[in-house]
Motif scaffolding. Structure first.
Motif, short mmCIF file in Angstrom:
data_model
loop_
_atom_site.label_atom_id
_atom_site.label_comp_id
_atom_site.label_asym_id
_atom_site.label_seq_id
_atom_site.Cartn_x
_atom_site.Cartn_y
_atom_site.Cartn_z
N LEU A 6 0.82 -1.35 -0.29
CA LEU A 6 0.28 0.43 -0.10
C LEU A 6 0.97 0.69 -0.03
CD1 LEU A 6 -2.58 -1.02 2.79
CD2 LEU A 6 -3.15 -0.82 0.08
N ARG A 7 0.59 2.43 -0.70
CA ARG A 7 1.45 3.39 -0.82
C ARG A 7 0.06 4.33 -0.19
NH1 ARG A 7 2.38 7.07 -5.88
NH2 ARG A 7 4.29 8.28 -5.30
N VAL A 8 1.32 5.05 1.38
CA VAL A 8 0.06 5.67 1.86
C VAL A 8 0.59 6.76 1.84
CG1 VAL A 8 -1.40 6.12 3.81
CG2 VAL A 8 -0.69 3.84 3.32
N LYS A 9 0.03 8.18 1.28
CA LYS A 9 0.45 9.31 1.57
C LYS A 9 1.16 9.76 2.93
CE LYS A 9 -0.75 12.71 -0.90
NZ LYS A 9 -1.36 14.04 -1.11
N LYS A 10 1.91 10.44 3.85
CA LYS A 10 2.29 10.80 5.26
C LYS A 10 1.48 11.88 5.56
CE LYS A 10 7.09 9.78 4.68
NZ LYS A 10 8.37 10.08 4.93
N GLU A 11 1.13 12.66 4.54
CA GLU A 11 0.12 13.95 5.44
C GLU A 11 -1.82 13.59 4.67
OE1 GLU A 11 0.80 15.99 7.54
OE2 GLU A 11 2.82 15.49 7.27
N ILE A 12 -1.89 13.00 5.29
CA ILE A 12 -4.04 12.37 5.37
C ILE A 12 -4.71 13.29 6.33
CG2 ILE A 12 -3.13 10.18 4.06
CD1 ILE A 12 -2.99 8.40 6.29
N ASP A 13 -5.76 13.29 5.89
CA ASP A 13 -6.48 13.61 6.77
C ASP A 13 -6.61 12.64 7.91
OD1 ASP A 13 -9.01 12.07 5.98
OD2 ASP A 13 -8.62 13.40 3.93
N ARG A 14 -7.96 12.86 8.93
CA ARG A 14 -8.08 12.43 10.12
C ARG A 14 -8.91 10.85 9.92
NH1 ARG A 14 -5.97 9.21 14.12
NH2 ARG A 14 -7.12 9.49 16.31
N LYS A 15 -9.82 11.21 8.98
CA LYS A 15 -10.66 10.22 8.37
C LYS A 15 -10.09 8.67 7.91
CE LYS A 15 -14.70 9.56 5.86
NZ LYS A 15 -14.95 8.82 4.67
N SER A 16 -8.95 9.89 6.12
CA SER A 16 -8.61 8.27 5.64
C SER A 16 -7.12 7.76 7.16
CB SER A 16 -7.28 9.21 4.57
OG SER A 16 -8.06 9.70 4.00
N GLU A 17 -6.72 8.60 7.53
CA GLU A 17 -5.51 7.28 8.48
C GLU A 17 -6.61 6.40 9.92
OE1 GLU A 17 -3.01 8.98 12.70
OE2 GLU A 17 -3.85 10.33 11.64
N LEU A 18 -7.45 7.15 10.36
CA LEU A 18 -8.49 5.99 10.66
C LEU A 18 -8.45 5.00 9.93
CD1 LEU A 18 -10.71 8.18 12.97
CD2 LEU A 18 -8.62 6.51 13.58
N GLU A 19 -9.27 4.88 8.55
CA GLU A 19 -9.61 3.78 7.40
C GLU A 19 -8.55 2.75 7.61
OE1 GLU A 19 -10.87 5.87 4.00
OE2 GLU A 19 -13.15 6.50 4.84
N VAL A 20 -7.29 3.60 6.98
CA VAL A 20 -6.06 2.74 6.81
C VAL A 20 -5.60 2.29 8.49
CG1 VAL A 20 -3.08 2.67 6.99
CG2 VAL A 20 -4.83 4.10 5.61
N LEU A 21 -5.62 2.55 9.58
CA LEU A 21 -5.37 1.63 10.73
C LEU A 21 -6.71 0.68 11.12
CD1 LEU A 21 -5.22 4.59 13.10
CD2 LEU A 21 -2.95 3.09 12.12
N LYS A 22 -8.05 0.67 10.75
CA LYS A 22 -8.56 -0.14 10.49
C LYS A 22 -8.56 -0.94 9.82
CE LYS A 22 -13.81 -0.65 9.73
NZ LYS A 22 -14.80 0.01 9.34
N LEU A 23 -8.04 -0.76 8.59
CA LEU A 23 -7.49 -2.41 7.73
C LEU A 23 -7.12 -2.83 8.21
CD1 LEU A 23 -7.50 -3.44 4.84
CD2 LEU A 23 -6.10 -1.12 3.50
#
Length: 68
Positions: free
Chosen positions: A7-24
């Motif tokens: 997975l290629r993830v931006k370092k600076e993401i909004d809180r909602k996207s960060e929670l989605e990545v953590l949930k996954l």
């Protein structure tokens, strides 16, 4: 047979996207699909998350369910 998902993830993401990545990642670990997720810097904007899995079909089904 082990497969690696990258997975290629931006370092600076909004809180909602960060929670989605953590949930996954949490779901993959708690359901027993993987034990280790390796994270490394790609550059100053992105990081790579490597996830080793045994059953790729189950992961695809899980990702589809999480997306809906």
């Amino acid at each position: 047979m082990n497969k690696t998902i990258k997975l290629r993830v931006k370092k600076e993401i909004d809180r909602k996207s960060e929670l989605e990545v953590l949930k996954l990642k949490g779901t993959l670990i708690t359901k027993g699909y993987t034990e280790i997720i390796h994270i490394e810097d790609e550059n100053e904007d992105f990081e790579l998350h490597y996830i080793s899995v045994n059953n790729l079909r189950d992961i695809i089904t899980l990702l589809s369910a999480l997306n809906n």
